[in-house]
Design an enzyme around this catalytic site. Sequence first.
Site, PDB file in Angstrom:
ATOM      1  N   GLU A 252      -9.473  -2.176   5.545  1.00 46.70           N
ATOM      2  CA  GLU A 252     -10.126  -1.938   6.828  1.00 46.70           C
ATOM      3  C   GLU A 252     -11.364  -2.818   6.992  1.00 46.70           C
ATOM      4  O   GLU A 252     -11.914  -3.319   6.001  1.00 46.70           O
ATOM      5  CB  GLU A 252     -10.535  -0.455   6.917  1.00 46.70           C
ATOM      6  CG  GLU A 252      -9.379   0.531   6.823  1.00 46.70           C
ATOM      7  CD  GLU A 252      -8.511   0.569   8.079  1.00 46.70           C
ATOM      8  OE1 GLU A 252      -8.589  -0.349   8.917  1.00 46.70           O
ATOM      9  OE2 GLU A 252      -7.740   1.531   8.214  1.00 46.70           O
TER      10      GLU A 252
ATOM     11  N   ASP B 141       0.811  -1.217   0.000  1.00 43.01           N
ATOM     12  CA  ASP B 141       0.000   0.000   0.000  1.00 43.01           C
ATOM     13  C   ASP B 141       0.846   1.269   0.000  1.00 43.01           C
ATOM     14  O   ASP B 141       2.068   1.225   0.184  1.00 43.01           O
ATOM     15  CB  ASP B 141      -0.940  -0.003   1.215  1.00 43.01           C
ATOM     16  CG  ASP B 141      -0.239  -0.413   2.504  1.00 43.01           C
ATOM     17  OD1 ASP B 141       1.005  -0.368   2.552  1.00 43.01           O
ATOM     18  OD2 ASP B 141      -0.935  -0.779   3.462  1.00 43.01           O
TER      19      ASP B 141
ATOM     20  N   ASP C 260      -7.135  -3.175  14.391  1.00 47.77           N
ATOM     21  CA  ASP C 260      -8.508  -3.525  14.012  1.00 47.77           C
ATOM     22  C   ASP C 260      -8.554  -4.727  13.056  1.00 47.77           C
ATOM     23  O   ASP C 260      -9.583  -5.010  12.460  1.00 47.77           O
ATOM     24  CB  ASP C 260      -9.211  -2.311  13.375  1.00 47.77           C
ATOM     25  CG  ASP C 260      -8.509  -1.823  12.109  1.00 47.77           C
ATOM     26  OD1 ASP C 260      -7.490  -2.432  11.701  1.00 47.77           O
ATOM     27  OD2 ASP C 260      -8.967  -0.836  11.511  1.00 47.77           O
TER      28      ASP C 260
HETATM   29  C1  GLP Z   1      -0.143   0.179   8.590  1.00 52.12           C
HETATM   30  C2  GLP Z   1       0.166  -0.635   7.337  1.00 52.12           C
HETATM   31  C3  GLP Z   1      -0.053  -2.118   7.578  1.00 52.12           C
HETATM   32  C4  GLP Z   1       0.628  -2.549   8.868  1.00 52.12           C
HETATM   33  C5  GLP Z   1       0.007  -1.796  10.021  1.00 52.12           C
HETATM   34  C6  GLP Z   1       0.541  -2.208  11.379  1.00 52.12           C
HETATM   35  O1  GLP Z   1      -1.472   0.517   8.710  1.00 52.12           O
HETATM   36  N1  GLP Z   1      -0.596  -0.228   6.230  1.00 52.12           N
HETATM   37  O2  GLP Z   1       0.456  -2.849   6.477  1.00 52.12           O
HETATM   38  O3  GLP Z   1       0.504  -3.930   9.051  1.00 52.12           O
HETATM   39  O4  GLP Z   1       0.287  -0.421   9.809  1.00 52.12           O
HETATM   40  O5  GLP Z   1       1.728  -1.536  11.676  1.00 52.12           O
HETATM   41  P1  GLP Z   1       2.676  -1.825  12.887  1.00 52.12           P
HETATM   42  O6  GLP Z   1       3.516  -2.964  12.488  1.00 52.12           O
HETATM   43  O7  GLP Z   1       3.463  -0.555  13.043  1.00 52.12           O
HETATM   44  O8  GLP Z   1       1.847  -2.109  14.077  1.00 52.12           O
END
Ligand code: GLP
Length: 261
Positions: free
Chosen positions: A143, A67, A136
Amino acid sequence: MDIVIVADYQELSEIAAGYVIAHMKKKPRTVLGLPTGSTPEGLYSRLVEEHRKGGLDFSTVTTFNLDEYLGLGPDHEQSYRHYMQKRLFGRININEEHTHIPDGLARDTDRCCRDYEHLIESVGGIDLQVLGIGRDGHIGFNEPGGSLASRTRVVVLAPETVEDNSRFFSSVDEVPQLAVSMGLGTISDARRCVLLACGEQKAEAIEQSVEGPVTAMVPASVLQMHPETTLIVDEAAASRLRRKNYYRAVQEKREHIAQIN
Ligand code: GLP
């Protein structure tokens, strides 16, 4: 789903790196799907280390990131292109032309999303998709409430995600509300998935994704339908799993099963 419960973040990063390296050794032209966030940082450091010390060769590897924030260009410090450049691409011998991330500045977003899907298809699909997970239950930026069969598209970030990701920006108002994300259908097409989660704040999402029903309200639960998914979690993220002891027993028997096979 194979569930691997590890002691801590270091072990999680080591094992995740092991999966990536094994794929690269087996198939030098491996196509990797890559995530951002804090969780995969240790994995990227291990890969860089392996490249520098062990000569791990990325010259024939192709990557697709999950993304990108809409509105952020590659020079923006919080863009995922910038993240990947800083933590991985700029530190290994990958051909920049083989690294793909949705264009956060695309004018024609429909076309950008379509092209991204075609590009993945044109290289034969993703061999190994690495994933993190949001509080979430989101994977990529899919989402709760979206389609389980979604493809790459523009998505609206959930308020929890904006809040969680605001730690990287100077204020919550600066976090983009839109992103381009591979869909759950796109992710599910990968030949193999590895989901990483650590910390107590992920425990509920992990419990729901693994032991709850498959539902669009918990996007990562779609992985229950994927035949080759491994979940690597630390003790804290695994803390709410009801069948933790069973998963541990399976883990212990795995070597034995491998010998029989
Ligand atoms: C973002 C990314 C996700 C990722 C998530 C969790 O929203 N788009 O791909 O898995 O964060 O991030 P973290 O590893 O910092 O908890």
